[in-house]
Design an enzyme around this catalytic site. Structure first.
Site, PDB file in Angstrom:
ATOM      1  N   SER A   1       0.633  -1.087  -0.248  1.00 32.22           N
ATOM      2  CA  SER A   1      -0.036  -0.194  -0.010  1.00 32.22           C
ATOM      3  C   SER A   1       1.160   0.803   0.134  1.00 32.22           C
ATOM      4  CB  SER A   1      -1.106   0.001   1.045  1.00 32.22           C
ATOM      5  OG  SER A   1      -1.366  -1.135   1.596  1.00 32.22           O
ATOM      6  N   GLY A   2       2.189   1.578   0.362  1.00 35.12           N
ATOM      7  CA  GLY A   2       3.094   2.580   0.515  1.00 35.12           C
ATOM      8  C   GLY A   2       3.226   3.049  -0.699  1.00 35.12           C
TER       9      GLY A   2
ATOM     10  N   CYS B   1      17.193   5.943   0.841  1.00 33.34           N
ATOM     11  CA  CYS B   1      17.206   6.744   0.118  1.00 33.34           C
ATOM     12  C   CYS B   1      18.698   7.847   0.290  1.00 33.34           C
ATOM     13  CB  CYS B   1      16.108   7.122  -0.386  1.00 33.34           C
ATOM     14  SG  CYS B   1      14.945   8.382   0.691  1.00 33.34           S
TER      15      CYS B   1
ATOM     16  N   ASN C   1      14.184  10.070  -5.278  1.00 29.59           N
ATOM     17  CA  ASN C   1      13.926   8.017  -3.931  1.00 29.59           C
ATOM     18  C   ASN C   1      13.331   7.409  -4.028  1.00 29.59           C
ATOM     19  OD1 ASN C   1      12.360  10.841  -4.458  1.00 29.59           O
ATOM     20  ND2 ASN C   1      11.183   9.768  -2.580  1.00 29.59           N
TER      21      ASN C   1
END
Lengths: 351, 351, 351, 351
Positions: free
Chosen positions: C10-11, C149, C318
């Site tokens: 879901s992210g 990142c 990122n």
């Protein structure tokens, strides 16, 4: 000095009221109310406002009557409905920025605000409208209901046609575009920066209640009239300011020159409405960035030969002329001050 | 009323000067100068400022001496160098917002401003600096040079360490982040919206001349000192406001508590500098959005145990405290008005 | 076809993994895992991905072993620590995008991730690093931990100095600037669009754990070394992409030409790292907008005469090179595919 | 491999064509043409595209006939009119992305493009339209004219009503909202970032020529019809992507269910048009951010009971489905490839 209380002090409109009132020469902020953030100082809630006012957020009780001459409600409509009942007749002036008392016609109110139970006798006493149109009624009103941000823009756009020129507007299509501050600071996933930035969000493509509010108000006006009025609203990728585009179809004949004159005449005594031509400056106007932080509403009217229609654009800062600034403008009128007192700041642009 | 002329009236700093001066209770705008846009009204050049001042942009000649008590030069450095020579001794006060007279040391000036030929005798007479540090000299100065936007931020960030605590700063690394208004309105492809929006543009990764300006100034200060000072500057994706991060290495020992106290003490009589803790409000500060449109500079100082360094963050509105606002602040001091006159507007946030 | 499961579907990183895997010629998405949104389809969670994959989000159990050849964990670090224990030795390859296994040194891990309890034996088996540096170890690893990142950007920026040129870096100051997607989609007031847009948010001015991760990794490397390494991180006003600025002080002598050559040589076989000069194109680079949507990391190295320092800038997306793209790159290596398979999309610019 | 030339290689559509063609499995880029930037490599002009194609920008002469099977003209309309005359009958396929050949009716063309002199015989030979509607004609066309970005969106929005349901649309009001990339990279003050960011710019409130283009096209269609069609266009504060809102008034009766079915049916064989419900995912759709970088056009149709109208929203990436992607789609059809070849990339979101 008029002593003023602000309820809903944590929200965006609340913060803007604090900004404007603390800059105002004749108003004194004496009470901050709310249901959350009790005990917190404005500086904690509004990062820009590092003010030491000696005030913290407090619950609202009838005891505030002794502390204020006027109360501004920047609360959700159901809360405003309750607080108005509590404060009416206890405080000389109650000004509500919510939708609780905007629609006068009971059936319309119930349809668009089914969750807002209001006392009918109170509703009838509220003076509703933009100060440019109902200022004389505001001058001695105990209860004042301020229009929504889009409604302010639409009303200022359409009034010169219906009330000024007396045109009958058969069909009006309104397309409203707003920055994200219009939605407040509620924790909704769709309002997080990654999903909201770069968006053109059709969040109310049909059925926006500000259209009902404007229709109800213009119906009560004397001349001309509005037939079919519909609205769609979009969130676009900036924070502050909105533009409404009103596409108007009428069977009556009117040309560009008459329109321009009519708008200039209609607003000649109203400094907060600037009637502008689309190409009069470096950028096309009206554009909300050219009114940012100020109480202006910029309006442009055009006759579109091809579309056989009238296009009226109106831009304002939704937190100032669309909310806190207009409330202070009404407060000025109510307390006998020149309408523009404390509201003469020029737009901050570019920003 | 002090009569003020603004030269460079078409630019962003010029526009901001017009905004602030027309809102100022004790200043009167009596002249608008420029080399382009001759004959145009402010409203044509600055979309937000639809003011009828009865002024249009005019060329600058020595004849303006009769019309103004002070002239503000918001012009490119080479133009300022010329105009200062023309106006000095003819106008009681000349305030320059450009880089023409910022660096006093001649060799340093020539290195960083090779295209700016200035009269040495004039350069020596200019008072340069932020009003918080050199206000007493400004009070009777005929010629005032205002620091650059980044330089203002860096100076306010570092002065409490060198001048206040007397620390010797061996190495200072400054990372500056600015919105696009810092670059003005020049027609450069890289500044068009499609290429500038969403950018992190390393436009001056080495060799920014504001570092030289600050180094030159702090060197002349009495206590402590600055060794190696370097700066990198980036354009980020908003319009107004900048943040400088100063990463400071010193051999002297100082902890968070001493730092915080020193900053509070250093600025206790200076209302435009707000010493803030990083987490004191809803958003991390200092953040330029929390000073937008205002003359504040927000400063946060932190001792970083891990990095054995001091981190000082300073945020300001590059067009207000970084340019026009600071110039008006200096003008107030120069003409004996309270420093904050006409500059008490609170930040417009969110925007 | 290699069968792949994505957990944390879901992210934002999860969505990006779905985007990249469904575009990949040799990977097949066979499982979507999560702890919330059970039963929902990707299209409901990721507005851009209206794909009919026949998959919905499911809880992770050891039974997924039969459905996948590899699992990608785009989960919070504590969850990754648990899932790695569950899946290790049951699934041929587990790749973790979280911080759970990034820092090898136990004391450092405990300091920076006090809430993440991980099995020590597992931690020792994880291969950590950017594929450009540890690709050979990834080729037969069962457990892979991908850098953060910022850490990816910093490592690619500094490795040519320490591992390539063998320089000892006495002091490194890193200033990281990121768009809002770096923070995920958590409901925090400060991340709402009105407060996050236009911000320069100093959200981690001291103590960012990616610095610890990079320090720990470079310490284990053979040549040169890093002394004092500190980092500050800022959120700026866009959504996708970050830039790290590494300001490096070393006692060893090296000039611009040597630096440029060293970087070109170091990355000559690594197509995803583009060594660029600051002024080589229309806009100053590196700028994350020039890598948007792609797996590139753009790197620029400069010798700053004035500051007696080396400045290394590195920009990446990122969500791609900083997360999902790098994970797919590692997966390619792990399963014997050319490193760039499915990752050859060019940047989407301007956006 | 089909050999392709791109003319207008320096512009935004040119850059996007290079991006798509170099990612395409069956197209080979063999020529880059232009009138400025002669001799420059794509990497200099397009910061994201650091490709070594062995090509530089060259003037267009009839000699390119030997180097290409198709030429894509991403040039201003007057240039396209000239180049089409030069290349027709010399190159097997000429695809024009400009407005030069979009309006077939001569009087209409002359009214909306008075500066574009085109050969009438050529104009008659061009196949114009979105591939979803005129793909069969494109399959063997030598000359293809692609619709404008707004026109593509409006056509895909309205065709299911007129051509599918056969409705007669009495009045259609279109409100178009676009990011800044729609205006290209021309040096105009109003397009500089400080003035364009945060804007809602009413740049074409009346008289946008894409409305004429769509009207002319739909008139030639067989069923239903369009009466009064007018359009207004606004620039909003992001870079890539547009939304058109078509407000449709018809005397014929149709309900939400019929509309939804009609749209699904009309586009069931067209994968690039995604018929979506407004609330089907995390954010309201259609929103151009959900198609960013892809060739999709998202469409939502709603019946508005209150307004007695049909609202059709359509979102696309103006540089992909609105320009380069649609051109490649047409090229695929023209050369017998599956329509989606090289165009299967998913949206990059959030960005």
């Amino acid at each position: 000095m008029t002593r003023v209380g602000v309820v809903g002090a944590s929200g965006l409109a609340g913060g803007e009221l604090i900004r404007l009132i603390t800059q105002h020469p004749d108003l004194e902020l004496t009470f901050l109310g709310g249901s959350s953030n009790i005990g917190r100082r404005p500086a904690e809630l509004h990062p820009g406002l590092r003010l030491d006012l000696g005030l913290t957020v407090q619950p609202v009780t009838e005891e505030i009557a002794g502390q204020v001459d006027a109360v501004l409600l920047a609360t959700p409509a159901p809360v405003s409905a309750e607080l108005a009942a509590l404060l009416a007749d206890r405080v000389p002036a109650v000004l509500d920025l919510s939708g609780a008392f905007r629609i006068r016609t009971p059936e319309l109110h119930d349809r668009w605000y089914p969750d807002v139970k209001r006392r009918t006798d109170l509703a009838d006493r509220f003076v509703y409208g933009v100060p440019e149109l109902v200022g004389d009624q505001m001058a001695d009103a105990a209860l004042i209901s301020l229009p929504g941000c889009y409604a302010t823009s639409m009303t200022l756009a359409l009034a010169p046609l219906t009330l000024g020129l007396g045109l009958n507007l058969k069909t009006v299509v309104v397309d409203g575009k707003s920055g994200s501050s219009g939605g407040g600071l509620h924790l909704r996933t769709a309002d997080l920066h990654p999903l909201r930035n770069g968006a053109i969000a059709p969040y109310a493509p049909v059925g926006h209640r500000h259209a009902a509010e404007v229709g109800d108000f213009l119906e009560r006006g004397k001349r001309g009239g509005v037939g079919r009025l519909s609205m769609s609203a979009y969130g676009v990728s900036h924070v502050r300011g909105l533009l409404t585009s009103s596409y108007v179809f009428t069977d009556e004949s009117v040309d560009q020159r008459e329109l321009q004159r009519a708008y200039l005449r209609f607003y000649k005594d109203h400094r907060f409405v600037r009637v502008r031509r689309n190409t009069e400056t470096l950028i096309p106007v009206p554009d909300p960035q050219a009114v940012l932080g100020s109480n202006y509403c910029d309006v442009t009217v055009m006759h579109d030969e091809d579309g056989e229609r009238i296009v009226v654009l109106a831009a304002l800062d939704n937190l100032v002329k669309g909310a806190a600034g207009q409330a202070v403008q009404a407060l000025n009128i109510r307390f006998g001050l020149p309408e523009e007192t404390g509201l003469t700041m020029q737009p901050v642009m570019p920003a």
